[in-house]
Design a protein around this motif. Structure first.
Motif, PDB file in Angstrom:
ATOM      1  N   ALA A 102     -20.246   8.438  23.443  1.00 25.07           N
ATOM      2  CA  ALA A 102     -20.179   8.768  22.014  1.00 25.07           C
ATOM      3  C   ALA A 102     -20.328   7.514  21.165  1.00 25.07           C
ATOM      4  O   ALA A 102     -20.957   7.544  20.097  1.00 25.07           O
ATOM      5  N   TYR A 103     -19.757   6.401  21.628  1.00 22.60           N
ATOM      6  CA  TYR A 103     -19.923   5.120  20.921  1.00 22.60           C
ATOM      7  C   TYR A 103     -21.397   4.723  20.873  1.00 22.60           C
ATOM      8  O   TYR A 103     -21.919   4.365  19.808  1.00 22.60           O
ATOM      9  N   VAL A 104     -22.060   4.788  22.013  1.00 25.28           N
ATOM     10  CA  VAL A 104     -23.479   4.416  22.050  1.00 25.28           C
ATOM     11  C   VAL A 104     -24.288   5.340  21.137  1.00 25.28           C
ATOM     12  O   VAL A 104     -25.143   4.884  20.373  1.00 25.28           O
ATOM     13  N   GLY A 105     -24.009   6.628  21.201  1.00 23.93           N
ATOM     14  CA  GLY A 105     -24.731   7.570  20.353  1.00 23.93           C
ATOM     15  C   GLY A 105     -24.483   7.332  18.878  1.00 23.93           C
ATOM     16  O   GLY A 105     -25.413   7.399  18.065  1.00 23.93           O
ATOM     17  N   ALA A 106     -23.235   7.034  18.520  1.00 29.40           N
ATOM     18  CA  ALA A 106     -22.912   6.768  17.114  1.00 29.40           C
ATOM     19  C   ALA A 106     -23.599   5.495  16.628  1.00 29.40           C
ATOM     20  O   ALA A 106     -24.105   5.440  15.495  1.00 29.40           O
ATOM     21  N   TYR A 107     -23.600   4.472  17.465  1.00 30.09           N
ATOM     22  CA  TYR A 107     -24.270   3.216  17.114  1.00 30.09           C
ATOM     23  C   TYR A 107     -25.763   3.470  16.908  1.00 30.09           C
ATOM     24  O   TYR A 107     -26.359   3.035  15.911  1.00 30.09           O
ATOM     25  N   PHE A 108     -26.369   4.202  17.850  1.00 28.44           N
ATOM     26  CA  PHE A 108     -27.798   4.492  17.749  1.00 28.44           C
ATOM     27  C   PHE A 108     -28.094   5.274  16.474  1.00 28.44           C
ATOM     28  O   PHE A 108     -29.034   4.951  15.730  1.00 28.44           O
ATOM     29  N   ASP A 109     -27.301   6.305  16.196  1.00 27.23           N
ATOM     30  CA  ASP A 109     -27.563   7.139  15.025  1.00 27.23           C
ATOM     31  C   ASP A 109     -27.409   6.351  13.729  1.00 27.23           C
ATOM     32  O   ASP A 109     -28.164   6.574  12.769  1.00 27.23           O
ATOM     33  N   PHE A 110     -26.444   5.426  13.702  1.00 28.17           N
ATOM     34  CA  PHE A 110     -26.277   4.608  12.509  1.00 28.17           C
ATOM     35  C   PHE A 110     -27.517   3.751  12.265  1.00 28.17           C
ATOM     36  O   PHE A 110     -28.036   3.692  11.148  1.00 28.17           O
ATOM     37  N   VAL A 111     -27.990   3.083  13.306  1.00 22.29           N
ATOM     38  CA  VAL A 111     -29.153   2.219  13.140  1.00 22.29           C
ATOM     39  C   VAL A 111     -30.397   3.050  12.812  1.00 22.29           C
ATOM     40  O   VAL A 111     -31.214   2.662  11.969  1.00 22.29           O
ATOM     41  N   ALA A 112     -30.549   4.206  13.464  1.00 23.47           N
ATOM     42  CA  ALA A 112     -31.700   5.065  13.183  1.00 23.47           C
ATOM     43  C   ALA A 112     -31.710   5.528  11.729  1.00 23.47           C
ATOM     44  O   ALA A 112     -32.777   5.707  11.136  1.00 23.47           O
ATOM     45  N   SER A 113     -30.532   5.713  11.153  1.00 19.61           N
ATOM     46  CA  SER A 113     -30.427   6.161   9.764  1.00 19.61           C
ATOM     47  C   SER A 113     -30.427   5.003   8.773  1.00 19.61           C
ATOM     48  O   SER A 113     -30.512   5.227   7.566  1.00 19.61           O
ATOM     49  N   ASN A 114     -30.301   3.775   9.268  1.00 18.18           N
ATOM     50  CA  ASN A 114     -30.254   2.577   8.412  1.00 18.18           C
ATOM     51  C   ASN A 114     -31.152   1.510   9.040  1.00 18.18           C
ATOM     52  O   ASN A 114     -30.680   0.486   9.537  1.00 18.18           O
ATOM     53  N   GLN A 115     -32.455   1.770   9.014  1.00 17.30           N
ATOM     54  CA  GLN A 115     -33.356   0.935   9.795  1.00 17.30           C
ATOM     55  C   GLN A 115     -33.581  -0.449   9.198  1.00 17.30           C
ATOM     56  O   GLN A 115     -34.231  -1.296   9.823  1.00 17.30           O
ATOM     57  N   MET A 116     -33.011  -0.702   8.013  1.00 21.42           N
ATOM     58  CA  MET A 116     -33.058  -2.066   7.498  1.00 21.42           C
ATOM     59  C   MET A 116     -32.013  -2.946   8.171  1.00 21.42           C
ATOM     60  O   MET A 116     -32.085  -4.172   8.102  1.00 21.42           O
ATOM     61  N   TYR A 117     -31.027  -2.331   8.842  1.00 15.79           N
ATOM     62  CA  TYR A 117     -29.929  -3.070   9.474  1.00 15.79           C
ATOM     63  C   TYR A 117     -30.423  -4.139  10.467  1.00 15.79           C
ATOM     64  O   TYR A 117     -30.008  -5.298  10.369  1.00 15.79           O
ATOM     65  N   PRO A 118     -31.307  -3.800  11.435  1.00 17.39           N
ATOM     66  CA  PRO A 118     -31.760  -4.855  12.354  1.00 17.39           C
ATOM     67  C   PRO A 118     -32.474  -5.996  11.645  1.00 17.39           C
ATOM     68  O   PRO A 118     -32.309  -7.166  12.017  1.00 17.39           O
ATOM     69  N   ARG A 119     -33.256  -5.676  10.625  1.00 19.19           N
ATOM     70  CA  ARG A 119     -33.981  -6.741   9.920  1.00 19.19           C
ATOM     71  C   ARG A 119     -33.043  -7.620   9.117  1.00 19.19           C
ATOM     72  O   ARG A 119     -33.222  -8.840   9.045  1.00 19.19           O
ATOM     73  N   LEU A 120     -32.025  -7.014   8.508  1.00 18.51           N
ATOM     74  CA  LEU A 120     -31.033  -7.815   7.784  1.00 18.51           C
ATOM     75  C   LEU A 120     -30.336  -8.783   8.742  1.00 18.51           C
ATOM     76  O   LEU A 120     -30.132  -9.958   8.414  1.00 18.51           O
ATOM     77  N   MET A 121     -29.967  -8.284   9.920  1.00 18.48           N
ATOM     78  CA  MET A 121     -29.263  -9.134  10.876  1.00 18.48           C
ATOM     79  C   MET A 121     -30.171 -10.234  11.391  1.00 18.48           C
ATOM     80  O   MET A 121     -29.754 -11.391  11.524  1.00 18.48           O
ATOM     81  N   GLN A 122     -31.410  -9.907  11.694  1.00 13.63           N
ATOM     82  CA  GLN A 122     -32.350 -10.916  12.177  1.00 13.63           C
ATOM     83  C   GLN A 122     -32.549 -12.012  11.137  1.00 13.63           C
ATOM     84  O   GLN A 122     -32.546 -13.203  11.470  1.00 13.63           O
ATOM     85  N   ARG A 123     -32.720 -11.611   9.898  1.00 15.90           N
ATOM     86  CA  ARG A 123     -32.933 -12.609   8.846  1.00 15.90           C
ATOM     87  C   ARG A 123     -31.696 -13.479   8.650  1.00 15.90           C
ATOM     88  O   ARG A 123     -31.806 -14.685   8.422  1.00 15.90           O
ATOM     89  N   GLU A 124     -30.512 -12.887   8.750  1.00 20.35           N
ATOM     90  CA  GLU A 124     -29.297 -13.670   8.565  1.00 20.35           C
ATOM     91  C   GLU A 124     -29.089 -14.636   9.719  1.00 20.35           C
ATOM     92  O   GLU A 124     -28.642 -15.774   9.525  1.00 20.35           O
ATOM     93  N   MET A 125     -29.438 -14.235  10.936  1.00 22.02           N
ATOM     94  CA  MET A 125     -29.328 -15.133  12.084  1.00 22.02           C
ATOM     95  C   MET A 125     -30.325 -16.283  11.972  1.00 22.02           C
ATOM     96  O   MET A 125     -30.013 -17.435  12.293  1.00 22.02           O
TER      97      MET A 125
END
Length: 231
Positions: A102-125
């Motif tokens: 359920a944790y993995v599914g919730a994490y996946f669904d959050f990112v799928a619904s907020n696809q700017m999240y990976p790019r924000l993190m990459q840019r901040e790193m």
């Protein structure tokens, strides 16, 4: 790169007054999240954010004193949303296996619904590697570390119960996250490799199932092995 705004949600009601504080602030944050994810803080323009949020720049600066403050609020909104989403699962009374999935599914669904999240993190790193990030330590302390500690605790519990293979959380947790996040951050490259759009609803659903299947195969002990551990 041109600032194409057609992929963003259009706000039909003009938010440009202080009489609608929650709506105006939310509209600014939504527009800013897309702008920062697309162009980074250096390339992002507050006039583009204000135009997309349908507010004037004076109102934008009424809520956020400068671009750095707005950027900080965007990061907090993204990562606090992730933390709240996965903690609802981690705080539940589900059995160990079901909770992990359920944790993995919730994490996946959050990112799928907020696809700017990976790019924000990459840019901040990237910004942190250049020595100019004032936010990464705060993000780690307030969001990533609490999530990691809870998932690591869940893994250790499952190992003790004989449900999980003896994995090291320091390796397994980031591997789970990478399986989710890379799919979205690497989608433009993958589209050229596989020849189809990996971000259609059907492809995202396929990926979700594949991630759950891969993690369960890598982590779960067979039933007979679990009985042997408990005996």
């Amino acid at each position: 790169m041109p600032r194409l705004l057609h992929h963003r949600r259009v706000l039909h009601r003009r938010m440009g007054s202080r009489g609608q504080p929650e709506e105006s602030r939310a509209a600014i944050l939504e527009a800013a999240a897309h702008e920062f994810a697309e162009f980074g803080i250096a390339g992002a323009r507050t006039d583009a954010i204000a135009r997309e949020a349908r507010v004037n720049k004076a109102l934008l600066y009424y809520y956020f004193k400068d671009k750095e403050t707005l950027y900080s609020a965007v990061l907090d909104g993204a990562f606090s949303g992730l933390k709240e989403t996965v903690f609802r699962v981690l705080d539940s009374d589900l059995p160990t296996r079901e909770k992990l999935m359920a944790y993995v599914g919730a994490y996946f669904d959050f990112v799928a619904s907020n696809q700017m999240y990976p790019r924000l993190m990459q840019r901040e790193m990237m910004r942190a590697r250049e020595g100019s990030s004032a936010h990464l330590d705060r993000i780690i302390k307030n969001y990533f570390q609490p999530i990691f500690l809870r998932v690591a605790e869940l893994l250790r519990k499952g190992i003790e119960e004989g449900e999980f293979r003896p994995v090291k959380p320091a390796h397994f947790v980031p591997s789970m996250v990478a399986m989710i996040v890379f799919y979205f951050s690497g989608a433009p490259v993958m589209q050229k490799i596989v020849g189809f759009n990996p971000l259609t609803p059907e492809r995202i659903a396929e990926r979700r199932a594949a991630v759950l299947d891969f993690i369960s195969a890598a982590l779960f002990r067979p039933k007979d092995a679990r009985q042997g551990v408990r005996s």
